[in-house]
Design an enzyme around this catalytic site. Structure first.
Site, mmCIF file in Angstrom:
data_model
loop_
_atom_site.group_PDB
_atom_site.id
_atom_site.type_symbol
_atom_site.label_atom_id
_atom_site.label_comp_id
_atom_site.label_asym_id
_atom_site.label_seq_id
_atom_site.Cartn_x
_atom_site.Cartn_y
_atom_site.Cartn_z
ATOM 1 N N PHE A 11 0.868 -1.247 0.095
ATOM 2 C CA PHE A 11 -0.014 -0.120 0.173
ATOM 3 C C PHE A 11 1.005 1.294 -0.080
ATOM 4 C CE2 PHE A 11 -2.285 2.510 3.289
ATOM 5 C CZ PHE A 11 -2.853 3.332 2.376
ATOM 6 N N LYS A 96 11.362 -11.058 10.983
ATOM 7 C CA LYS A 96 12.536 -11.101 10.002
ATOM 8 C C LYS A 96 12.595 -9.711 9.239
ATOM 9 C CE LYS A 96 13.692 -15.126 8.463
ATOM 10 N NZ LYS A 96 13.505 -16.268 7.556
ATOM 11 N N TYR A 150 5.654 -7.359 15.984
ATOM 12 C CA TYR A 150 5.640 -6.306 15.266
ATOM 13 C C TYR A 150 6.368 -5.169 15.690
ATOM 14 C CZ TYR A 150 3.544 -2.627 12.238
ATOM 15 O OH TYR A 150 3.594 -1.357 11.179
HETATM 16 P P1 NAD Z 1 1.517 -3.530 3.073
HETATM 17 O O1 NAD Z 1 1.426 -4.957 3.612
HETATM 18 O O2 NAD Z 1 0.533 -3.080 2.157
HETATM 19 O O3 NAD Z 1 3.032 -3.475 2.568
HETATM 20 C C1 NAD Z 1 4.101 -3.977 2.932
HETATM 21 C C2 NAD Z 1 4.963 -4.629 1.847
HETATM 22 O O4 NAD Z 1 6.201 -5.244 2.167
HETATM 23 C C3 NAD Z 1 4.144 -5.759 0.869
HETATM 24 O O5 NAD Z 1 4.141 -5.696 -0.453
HETATM 25 C C4 NAD Z 1 4.774 -7.059 1.259
HETATM 26 O O6 NAD Z 1 4.698 -8.010 0.211
HETATM 27 C C5 NAD Z 1 6.321 -6.629 1.497
HETATM 28 N N1 NAD Z 1 7.263 -7.339 2.201
HETATM 29 C C6 NAD Z 1 6.911 -7.941 3.513
HETATM 30 N N2 NAD Z 1 7.838 -8.586 3.931
HETATM 31 C C7 NAD Z 1 8.830 -8.600 2.983
HETATM 32 C C8 NAD Z 1 10.099 -9.204 2.788
HETATM 33 N N3 NAD Z 1 10.712 -10.086 3.690
HETATM 34 N N4 NAD Z 1 10.870 -8.925 1.753
HETATM 35 C C9 NAD Z 1 10.324 -8.236 0.679
HETATM 36 N N5 NAD Z 1 8.977 -7.840 0.953
HETATM 37 C C10 NAD Z 1 8.462 -7.804 1.955
HETATM 38 O O7 NAD Z 1 1.693 -2.801 4.236
HETATM 39 P P2 NAD Z 1 1.845 -1.090 4.314
HETATM 40 O O8 NAD Z 1 0.630 -0.399 5.138
HETATM 41 O O9 NAD Z 1 1.780 -0.456 2.788
HETATM 42 O O10 NAD Z 1 3.040 -0.752 5.291
HETATM 43 C C11 NAD Z 1 4.493 -0.367 4.609
HETATM 44 C C12 NAD Z 1 5.160 -0.214 5.784
HETATM 45 O O11 NAD Z 1 4.746 1.086 6.490
HETATM 46 C C13 NAD Z 1 5.419 -1.373 6.826
HETATM 47 O O12 NAD Z 1 6.852 -1.354 7.139
HETATM 48 C C14 NAD Z 1 4.388 -0.945 8.008
HETATM 49 O O13 NAD Z 1 5.164 -1.512 9.261
HETATM 50 C C15 NAD Z 1 4.501 0.627 8.038
HETATM 51 N N6 NAD Z 1 3.376 1.201 8.699
HETATM 52 C C16 NAD Z 1 2.080 1.280 7.925
HETATM 53 C C17 NAD Z 1 1.137 1.629 8.642
HETATM 54 C C18 NAD Z 1 -0.188 1.837 7.953
HETATM 55 O O14 NAD Z 1 -1.200 2.488 8.631
HETATM 56 N N7 NAD Z 1 -0.339 1.363 6.678
HETATM 57 C C19 NAD Z 1 1.267 2.471 9.944
HETATM 58 C C20 NAD Z 1 2.473 2.367 10.530
HETATM 59 C C21 NAD Z 1 3.449 1.728 10.042
#
Ligand code: NAD
Ligand code: UDP
Length: 318
Positions: A11, A96, A150
């Site tokens: 996202f 991880k 997390y």
């Molecule tokens: P999301 O799940 O849509 O995106 C995360 C992406 O990381 C996915 O495409 C997934 O396939 C990829 N991924 C996960 N593990 C992986 C690995 N080992 N190797 C390669 N790719 C990997 O989530 P998001 O909402 O887009 O979150 C993105 C980042 O922002 C994350 O680090 C999350 O912790 C952080 N975050 C998001 C929010 C929110 O409200 N969306 C809030 C706080 C923090």
């Protein structure tokens, strides 16, 4: 700049790719698709400013050519135990991505003397005893709760990032992201906004976990991405909260979503669905972002929901 972004198919990562390319940068996206979706990047196929490496960040990372910035966004991000994509269901992968992934991405930044941005989270504050949450607050986290995989991996990631800054003098930055919503969220990841919008569009009952008095503060994705890019272009090393300080209870969020969509079904309260470490309240103090980055959100929740709903209508074929 030539920028490596992990989690690019997710996202936030996919929006980051789009905005950074629009600003004239070259982006190398990296993802293993564990929670991401190829569709989020489909429009970038053939774009000469974009390339993609399918790779798990928990393994050693090699990127050919010069890299000017490294942004570590790869991590499962949904807390919902009921969702197959929630981090309680991907516990080892979550740890991880936060621990080994952060180490490997920092290694790339060190090799290339690149600016490094870590996507951290408001979850590092746990179930906060200070309100609103300032960056100086150390947090209140259960180290073995359902969310701990997390929270603790992100806390480790922040510590490792600061260690690389202090010891290897890497130009690191840490963004503490508060709840963000918008187009390209997974429909089935169990987060509250995708759940409520879909339930309201299907004229179903909205499902409130617990009594709904818990609060969150929701930021529209475009605002968040603007703040993160300002942090990238800055030289700030200490954590910066990016989020919308407009706090709302989950009960009021349900009323707002029903009102905007025109759903008249009652809401249901599911006491058993609320996890023990579900934070009772959450609101960012964005003083640092507004003073250091001159950033503040522009889109309120009502406007942001209106911008998000068409994406769900399209995905649901409604
Ligand atoms: P999301 O799940 O849509 O995106 C995360 C992406 O990381 C996915 O495409 C997934 O396939 C990829 N991924 C996960 N593990 C992986 C690995 N080992 N190797 C390669 N790719 C990997 O989530 P998001 O909402 O887009 O979150 C993105 C980042 O922002 C994350 O680090 C999350 O912790 C952080 N975050 C998001 C929010 C929110 O409200 N969306 C809030 C706080 C923090
Ligand atoms: N929640 C809810 N109904 C749902 C999904 C979530 O009441 O269908 C609650 C959840 O228990 C939490 C809040 O909404 O208190 C925000 O949940 P989300 O999963 O979006 O993110 P969190 O901030 O908990 O990481």
């Amino acid at each position: 700049m030539r920028i490596l972004i992990s989690g690019a198919a997710g996202f936030l990562g996919s929006h980051l790719c789009d905005k950074l390319i629009a600003l004239g940068n070259e982006v190398i996206g990296m993802d293993n698709f564990i929670t991401g979706n190829k569709d989020n990047l489909a429009h970038l196929a053939g774009n000469e400013k974009f390339s993609f490496i399918r790779h798990d960040v928990a393994n050693f990372i090699f990127v050919p050519g010069k890299v000017d910035a490294v942004m570590h966004f790869a991590s499962p991000a949904s807390p919902n135990p009921a969702s197959p994509f929630g981090f309680p269901n991907l516990p080892i992968q979550t740890m991880k991505a936060g621990a080994l992934g952060t180490h490997n991405m920092l290694g790339v930044a060190r090799d290339h003397k690149a600016r490094y941005i870590l996507a951290s989270t408001s979850e590092i504050y746990g179930d906060p005893l200070e309100h609103p949450q300032r960056e100086g607050y150390w947090g209140h986290v259960d180290p073995i709760g359902l969310r701990s995989v997390y929270d603790e991996s992100k806390r480790f990631a922040e510590a490792l990032t600061m260690a690389y800054h202090r010891y290897h003098h890497i130009n690191t930055g840490i963004v503490r992201i508060f709840n963000t919503y918008g187009p390209r969220m997974r429909l089935d990841d169990g987060r509250v906004i995708p759940n409520f919008i879909q339930q309201a569009l299907k004229k179903e009952e909205l499902t409130i976990y617990g009594d709904g008095s818990q609060t969150r503060s929701f930021c529209y994705v475009d605002d968040l991405i603007d703040g993160i890019i300002k942090l990238l272009y800055s030289e700030e090393h200490y954590p910066v909260n990016i989020g919308n300080p407009d706090e709302i209870t989950i009960v009021d969020l349900a009323k707002l979503v029903n009102e905007v969509i025109g759903n008249t079904k009652e809401t249901v309260f599911l006491e058993g669905k609320v996890a023990g470490d579900d934070p009772m309240r959450r609101q960012p103090d964005i003083t640092r972002a507004s003073t250091i980055l001159k950033w503040e959100p522009k889109i309120n929740l009502h406007q942001g929901l209106k911008k998000t709903i068409p994406y769900f209508l399209e995905k649901l074929n409604l």
